[in-house]
Write an enzyme that holds these catalytic residues in place. Structure first.
Site: not given
Length: 501
Positions: A10, A90, A95, A98, A152, A239, A241
């Site tokens: 991201e 964002d 942003e 993908t 990210h 997940r 992050h």
């Protein structure tokens, strides 16, 4: 056996308007709308489905409702693209998230696709601005005024993996990988430190981290983020992050950032990493390492020893080589994993012997050469605005202005691959199903998100198709089904008897 490391990136891009109103929220919305109009997708715009969004859930077992994004953000431009990605506004930035991918190589391809989308959007936006005005996008992480925005990463991990062990064992990698993933930065934005103290550093993000572990992403940023929002079956998956990385202009740096992290996570999955490199004080360490381009700064380990970032990375690499021999690299793809290990060894060797030898792969080295060269030619003092301008121009997404494109960086992705990634989804994850459906049946889709799509085919109620398994809905699973379905209704009828998504 380690879970396949499905991953994604991201990127929040820096944005400025020249010659017109410079409101970043308005400009970001205009940019995205211009892209959709230019690609004839405006009429097929699919809204983002926020129903399952739970950013306040913490992996440590509680929820912090006050950490949720402001409600107004759900009303901003939020588009789902045919390549399976999300393009949205964002925190006053455009942003792109993908699509989910299976390998680090695919991550680089769709990250390049995101960059090309942004470049096309900048061109398209000119027709919506006053004559002579333009939107300029930078793929960087700091505006130089105390504000940082992120790049990210996300990785699929097992729910059963003890979160305490995960955070403890991944932290040394997050703190030290900046020696080859850092994008480089002129000056310092840490309170009490000046450009005289830190004329140049490895990463744009290190100055902004204040906690070891936590839920926040914009305040009190933690090295390990605890957001528990799996976007998949919550009983089976987490997940991870990751907010600690820079936005890279170097494709090799992106590849190593994702590839080495995926391998380290696979080792943690299989409990094959250990705690040999646990850090005593991670927050000071991430800054100390970033502030020392000589790579000689040592940091304290939990057991009292001291080590450089290079020594810690060599330790992780050697453990990864042993892991390759004992367990294989199927979790990250055998061929890609082997290539990541070779490149990891190459870049560590180069950094150890002579950092300039890897200027074609490491952003901070490539940028430093430009900055140092200019300073020496023109007698410019450290931290000057001229050097900061070079820093910023390195990340300029306008091809004719971008210094990174002139720095001799090695490329891994062809122009044809990047162009295809703008509109086509990866074939290896559920993003394939999302992207193909958006391309073929957009008029019948009401909303979409990472783990479901909502269809309206004239029946009551609407039909939600869950996609809780990231490795289902691939081309192998559903390509023929989608190809042979003439309508969304036909596709849903045929899906009713399958478990492909």
């Amino acid at each position: 056996m380690a879970l396949p490391k499905v991953c994604g990136i991201e990127t929040e891009y820096g944005i400025v308007v020249r010659g017109a109103d410079n409101n970043p929220v308005t400009a970001s919305s205009l940019l995205i709308n211009a892209y959709l109009a230019d690609t004839a997708r405006e009429r097929d715009r699919i809204g983002w489905d926020f129903e399952d969004e739970q950013p306040a859930n913490d992996a440590r077992g509680f929820s912090l409702e006050h950490s949720m994004a402001p409600e107004v953000e759900t009303t901003l431009v939020n588009a789902v693209l045919t390549n399976g990605a999300r393009f949205y506004v964002d925190h006053a930035h455009p942003e792109i998230s993908t699509p989910e991918v299976r390998t680090a190589r695919e991550a680089v391809v769709w990250d390049r696709g995101a960059d090309e989308i942004v470049r096309r959007a900048m061109i398209a936006a000119k027709s919506m601005l006053p004559e002579g005005a333009e939107i300029v996008i930078h793929k960087n992480n700091s505006d130089g005024k105390g504000n940082s925005y992120g790049c990210h990463e996300n990785y699929l991990v097992e729910r059963d993996l003890p979160f305490g062990r995960l955070t403890r064992q991944i932290t040394p990698h997050f703190v030290t990988r900046q020696i080859f993933t850092g994008a480089g930065k002129v000056g310092c934005e840490l309170l009490g430190r000046s450009a005289a103290d830190v004329p140049y550093q490895l990463t744009q993000r290190a100055d902004f981290f204040e906690e070891e572990i936590g839920l926040e992403t914009t305040l009190k940023r933690p090295i390990v983020n605890t957001r528990d929002e799996p976007h998949a079956d919550p009983l089976k998956y987490r997940r991870l992050h990751v907010i600690v990385g820079d936005a890279n202009m170097s494709e090799v740096a992106t590849y190593l950032k994702v590839g080495t992290t995926a391998i380290v996570l696979a080792m943690i999955d299989d409990d094959e990493l250990g705690d040999d490199w646990s850090l005593g004080h991670p927050v000071p360490a991430i800054r100390q390492i970033s502030h020392d381009p000589t790579l000689t700064q040592t940091v304290q380990l939990a057991d009292g020893r001291r080590a450089t970032a290079l020594e810690i990375q060599w330790g992780l690499f050697e453990r990864a080589r042993k892991y390759e021999q004992s367990h294989g690299l199927e979790a990250v793809d055998e061929a890609v994993g082997a290539d990541v290990l070779d490149r990891w060894e190459y870049v560590l060797t180069g950094l150890e012997r002579d950092p300039d030898s890897v200027a074609h792969q490491v952003d901070w080295v490539a940028k430093r050469r430009l900055v140092t060269g200019y300073a020496e030619r023109h007698g410019v003092e450290p931290g000057s605005n001229k050097l900061k301008a070079i820093d910023l121009q390195y990340h300029d997404m306008r091809p004719e202005r971008c210094l990174a494109l002139r720095a001799g960086l090695e490329t891994m992705v062809s122009s044809a691959e990047a162009t295809a990634a703008m509109t086509q989804p990866p074939t290896s994850t559920r993003a394939y199903f999302r992207g193909r459906c958006l391309d073929k049946f957009a008029a019948d889709i009401v909303a979409a998100n990472w783990d479901s799509m909502v269809f309206d085919v004239g029946r009551d109620p609407l039909r939600r198709v869950p996609m809780m398994e990231p490795l289902r809905g691939t081309a192998d699973h559903v390509a023929t089904l989608i190809d042979e379905s003439n309508t969304a209704r036909e596709l849903l009828d045929r899906l009713g008897g399958t478990s492909t998504t």
